[in-house]
Design a protein around this motif. Sequence first.
Motif, mmCIF file in Angstrom:
data_model
loop_
_atom_site.group_PDB
_atom_site.id
_atom_site.type_symbol
_atom_site.label_atom_id
_atom_site.label_comp_id
_atom_site.label_asym_id
_atom_site.label_seq_id
_atom_site.Cartn_x
_atom_site.Cartn_y
_atom_site.Cartn_z
ATOM 1 N N MET A 57 29.794 43.969 33.102
ATOM 2 C CA MET A 57 30.133 43.779 34.519
ATOM 3 C C MET A 57 31.537 44.320 34.838
ATOM 4 S SD MET A 57 28.937 42.592 37.430
ATOM 5 C CE MET A 57 29.321 41.769 38.957
ATOM 6 N N GLU A 58 32.526 43.897 34.014
ATOM 7 C CA GLU A 58 33.899 44.375 34.233
ATOM 8 C C GLU A 58 33.956 45.896 34.239
ATOM 9 O OE1 GLU A 58 36.510 42.625 34.950
ATOM 10 O OE2 GLU A 58 35.468 40.729 34.718
ATOM 11 N N GLU A 59 33.286 46.494 33.254
ATOM 12 C CA GLU A 59 33.359 47.944 33.107
ATOM 13 C C GLU A 59 32.629 48.625 34.261
ATOM 14 O OE1 GLU A 59 31.644 49.514 29.536
ATOM 15 O OE2 GLU A 59 32.477 51.507 29.945
ATOM 16 N N VAL A 91 32.217 47.469 37.253
ATOM 17 C CA VAL A 91 33.065 47.347 38.447
ATOM 18 C C VAL A 91 34.200 48.364 38.403
ATOM 19 C CG1 VAL A 91 34.707 45.799 39.611
ATOM 20 C CG2 VAL A 91 32.467 44.932 38.903
ATOM 21 N N ALA A 92 34.855 48.474 37.239
ATOM 22 C CA ALA A 92 35.995 49.386 37.109
ATOM 23 C C ALA A 92 35.563 50.837 37.317
ATOM 24 C CB ALA A 92 36.653 49.209 35.742
ATOM 25 N N HIS A 129 32.682 40.660 43.306
ATOM 26 C CA HIS A 129 33.298 40.426 42.003
ATOM 27 C C HIS A 129 34.825 40.484 42.105
ATOM 28 C CE1 HIS A 129 33.507 40.519 37.597
ATOM 29 N NE2 HIS A 129 34.460 41.405 37.747
ATOM 30 N N THR A 130 35.327 41.463 42.860
ATOM 31 C CA THR A 130 36.778 41.649 42.981
ATOM 32 C C THR A 130 37.410 40.490 43.756
ATOM 33 O OG1 THR A 130 36.406 44.031 42.911
ATOM 34 C CG2 THR A 130 38.568 43.308 43.667
ATOM 35 N N ARG A 132 37.523 37.505 41.400
ATOM 36 C CA ARG A 132 38.471 37.642 40.305
ATOM 37 C C ARG A 132 39.920 37.755 40.767
ATOM 38 N NH1 ARG A 132 36.876 39.338 35.228
ATOM 39 N NH2 ARG A 132 39.097 39.051 34.860
ATOM 40 N N LYS A 133 40.128 38.340 41.961
ATOM 41 C CA LYS A 133 41.510 38.641 42.349
ATOM 42 C C LYS A 133 42.035 37.814 43.522
ATOM 43 C CE LYS A 133 41.707 43.175 40.302
ATOM 44 N NZ LYS A 133 42.302 44.510 40.362
ATOM 45 N N SER A 143 42.554 49.333 43.672
ATOM 46 C CA SER A 143 41.137 49.040 43.907
ATOM 47 C C SER A 143 40.868 48.046 45.040
ATOM 48 C CB SER A 143 40.436 48.629 42.614
ATOM 49 O OG SER A 143 41.069 47.551 42.012
#
Lengths: 191, 191
Positions: B1-3, B5-6, B53-54, B57-58, B92
């Motif tokens: 998921m992280e990857e 998204v990145a 997701h961002t 997380r942020k 981002s």
Amino acid sequence: MEEMVALTLTLLLERGYDNTPMSLLAKTLGLTKPGVYHHFKSKENLLYTVHKHTLKRKLIPILDKAEREADPMERLKIFMLEFTAMMTRDPSPGVLIREARRLSPEHLEEFRKVWRRQFELVRGAIAKLQNEGRCRKDVNPTFAAFAAINLVTWTFEWFDYSRPHAADEVAKTLLAVFMNGIVGSSQQDSK
Amino acid sequence: MEEMVALTLTLLLERGYDNTPMSLLAKTLGLTKPGVYHHFKSKENLLYTVHKHTLKRKLIPILDKAEREADPMERLKIFMLEFTAMMTRDPSPGVLIREARRLSPEHLEEFRKVWRRQFELVRGAIAKLQNEGRCRKDVNPTFAAFAAINLVTWTFEWFDYSRPHAADEVAKTLLAVFMNGIVGSSQQDSK
């Protein structure tokens, strides 16, 4: 010209640049499709023409007026108040800012000169106030200039254009926050 | 998921949403085109997934942290400093804000709840400070809250991400301007 600009801006505002085909622009402007291409060459060039006209009529006179003021404090106030009035009067400058990324690199560079002039007006005034001891020392003039411009520019993302009478209070609040923010001696409540 | 998204954010940042075809997204994510549609249903849904997701997380952890602080002055400071750090750490979140208009009305409405929570956090803190006599009375809490959020949000349009060490000074300047702006007694040099 005025009417063409107004009609184009209304369409861009309603539909966005990507969702506004040249055929619809032509129809709205009372032109045939070959006619609109004859006049404006391309959709990008139409956006450029409308943006350039708006800068010339709305932003540049504010920069001219502010630059004529010798006192940096007054210069900042004139800029903040008139720029806020311009952004809250109608949403068309906002739509041009939002769609600026659709411009060609050459056209964008031409407008960047105006935006740089705007930036230097604010940065220069803050730096001068610092030199004269009339402004906080812990404020970076470059970042504070971006702050001032951002504070006003992005009003179009939240201002309620159906309540035009609120524009004065917005201008007063933004001016109070920014001018007091850079001018006051350290007033932070450090608890 | 992280990857995932990145990788998606990097593509959107480089090319913009409109210029990033699903075929390229699939290739970058190491999926076939049917595979990417199977996972994400549509390009809009991929944007929604990455945005959600961002936020989680942020942005939401910053709101959680600020809301836990009882003192409104400290709450504002935490929000301003952490939000600025988030916006200047990498571009981002900026690209997601810029492309938010591509989201469906339903998805946009879901995120608007988070943005409203952010707005109420700031507006509420300013209103409380005014009630306690710790904040200027000539500042409209609603417009000042928009001002604070705009001040920070749009850093991504001017911040130079190749100079990450400048982030602290940006945060300090924005905090100083805003907090002093709302807190100080009328410090404007009236000439």
